[in-house]
Write an enzyme that holds these catalytic residues in place. Sequence first.
Site, PDB file in Angstrom:
ATOM      1  N   GLU A  46      28.224  76.881  33.056  1.00 48.39           N
ATOM      2  CA  GLU A  46      29.013  76.189  34.080  1.00 48.39           C
ATOM      3  C   GLU A  46      28.118  75.179  34.766  1.00 48.39           C
ATOM      4  O   GLU A  46      27.136  75.552  35.412  1.00 48.39           O
ATOM      5  CB  GLU A  46      29.503  77.180  35.143  1.00 48.39           C
ATOM      6  CG  GLU A  46      30.725  77.958  34.750  1.00 48.39           C
ATOM      7  CD  GLU A  46      31.111  78.966  35.833  1.00 48.39           C
ATOM      8  OE1 GLU A  46      30.938  78.675  37.036  1.00 48.39           O
ATOM      9  OE2 GLU A  46      31.562  80.059  35.457  1.00 48.39           O
ATOM     10  N   ASP A  57      31.063  77.395  49.116  1.00 46.36           N
ATOM     11  CA  ASP A  57      29.730  77.823  48.700  1.00 46.36           C
ATOM     12  C   ASP A  57      28.833  78.212  49.860  1.00 46.36           C
ATOM     13  O   ASP A  57      28.876  77.608  50.928  1.00 46.36           O
ATOM     14  CB  ASP A  57      29.060  76.711  47.884  1.00 46.36           C
ATOM     15  CG  ASP A  57      29.676  76.607  46.495  1.00 46.36           C
ATOM     16  OD1 ASP A  57      29.600  77.599  45.754  1.00 46.36           O
ATOM     17  OD2 ASP A  57      30.257  75.564  46.176  1.00 46.36           O
TER      18      ASP A  57
END
Lengths: 257, 392
Positions: A46, A57
């Site tokens: 990824e 995040d």
Amino acid sequence: MNRIDHLFDRKKERVLSIYFTAGFPDLEDTLPIMQAIEDAGADIIEVGVPYSDPIADGPTIQESNMIALNNGMSLKKLFDQLKDMRKKVSLPVVLMGYLNPIIQYGMEEFCKKCQELGIDGLIVPDLPMQQYIDEYKEMFDRYGLRNTFLISPQTSEKRIKEIDDYSNGFIYMVSAHAITGAKSGISNEQIAYFERVKSMELKNPRLIGFGISDAETFSTASQYSNGAIIGSAFIKIIKNSKDLKNDIKSYIQSVIK
Amino acid sequence: MIRVDEKGFYGKFGGAYIPEMLHPNIEELRENYEKIIATEDFQKEFRALLKDYVGRPTPLYFASRLSEKHGAKIYLKREDLCHTGAHKVNNTVGQIILAKKLGKKRIIAETGAGQHGVATATVCALMGMECTVYMGALDIQRQRPNVERMKILGAKVVAATSGSQTLKDATNEAMRQWINNPVDTHYIIGSVVGPHPYPEMVARFQSVISEEIKWQLKEKEGTENPDLVIACVGGGSNAAGAFYHYYNTSQVRLVAAEAAGLGVNSGKSAATTALGTPGILHGSKTLLMQTEDGQVVEPHSISAGLDYPGIGPVHAHLFDIGRAEFVAVEDEDAMKAGIELSRLEGIIPAIETAHALHALNMIEYKKDDIIVINLSGRGDKDLDTYIKWGGY
């Protein structure tokens, strides 16, 4: 055949996906890191497209995003770096990035470019399902891109079924109420959630992410799904590495041993 | 007609671009907020608190010396006289009652200038709810008195240390914390930004401003409609409140004053409509200051409350269709306008509000025009900045 589909056709257990931020720690590390992940024995790569405001995040990935942007990383630059990717990397490659940089690039241009470079799938955490269905699904399909949605312990059964209907590739199970890298270890409450989703017998494979960092958490997650995703823990390994190739190899092998 | 559609869009702008982890929270809010605020129970509590706790209605004050100076009939809508010193409390009173009715136990909020943080900490103290406020590390330095006020009120203030360390980053951090605590926590967004239904919900709580202007002006001038309404715009909550009941009254000119910082083209600015292009920030599609690659540009304004690279989607729409006029006011001019009001009317405005005052020098109007300026906040929190600037 799409490499993600092909992977899950032949491998149903202990699939390991590794996330890292493109252009981190150094601008030109992107492709060498991808090769090292492949050589070490992971199953999916990824590649994170850095963004100035990554709201899903935690601090580790935020910092890697900032550093990558300061290094000069952009979507254009990334596509340049990945120009000959398929001569060197054979694993499925998924791009993970927030919506704004993609729509500024142009969604159709972006999808076309992904297909051209041999990218297999996308994860766009702030692209809601309805918008995807209304505006982009036809385009993703046309360019052979698999789209991964996230689900969390809060996602209702009804919505998980809808997401399963509209997903292809795999479903990303966020392991807890959390942003990336927030917690480590797996609690009983999380296991109940993993079991609940497992018993729904979804058509798509499931990978568990957020909070996976070592052999133990990887193995536990894999008992309840087709495998797991490691992000923040991997970013920490490469952040201070003096020998990327070997450090990546020994870390990934310690997880899948 | 200017109104939000079912999917949360004002024309091209709005929507709810959020990570799936926030979907249940946003859905819960979207499904319930209109029902709850329509109940008599809610309205009774909300209205009573606005009256007895906030001190509403706030006066609509005819500023005779300012009027004489600028050659128009200028009224000031005195939101600076609200409890806590700014309009922000109208919204936090509404949202805290809503949060209680949704069974939430904890409140989180972002703040720029600290006014929204103080207004949130205040209503949390009032309702006995736990409160955490995220504030950019730079803003913590330049709005110190408000940080202390929040702490005295029992709130926890957490510094956002990423990016430009201002309002944008505080908002990122609050969203992340909401993802981490989705079940028992309500996020009180302070402006008309964020994913649907926030922009409309906040505008509705603030719409009490224009609701009052209408009847107050009717008493004073025999008409509900001024010729112009002027307000400053960062995210745009006070402007949305002052414009709300005039959106669809086309003879009322709406003027929005953005922060031009050191100059629109100086690279140190927060003039979103002048510099922005359509993009996605904090869950909605809006006008946004960004690079060609879609990275959000770090803004600059002398006023922490306007130091934001985006703008509420309703304002992006008002700009797009030409319903509102936007002016970009530089730091220096805003400071002068703040001093001017202090000297002419004995009112020290917040530096945010001072941007709206300078708009008088940037737009055309006629001598007998009735102008309402939304005096969104008082300048107590800005004394340091006024003193350092020293232009008086």
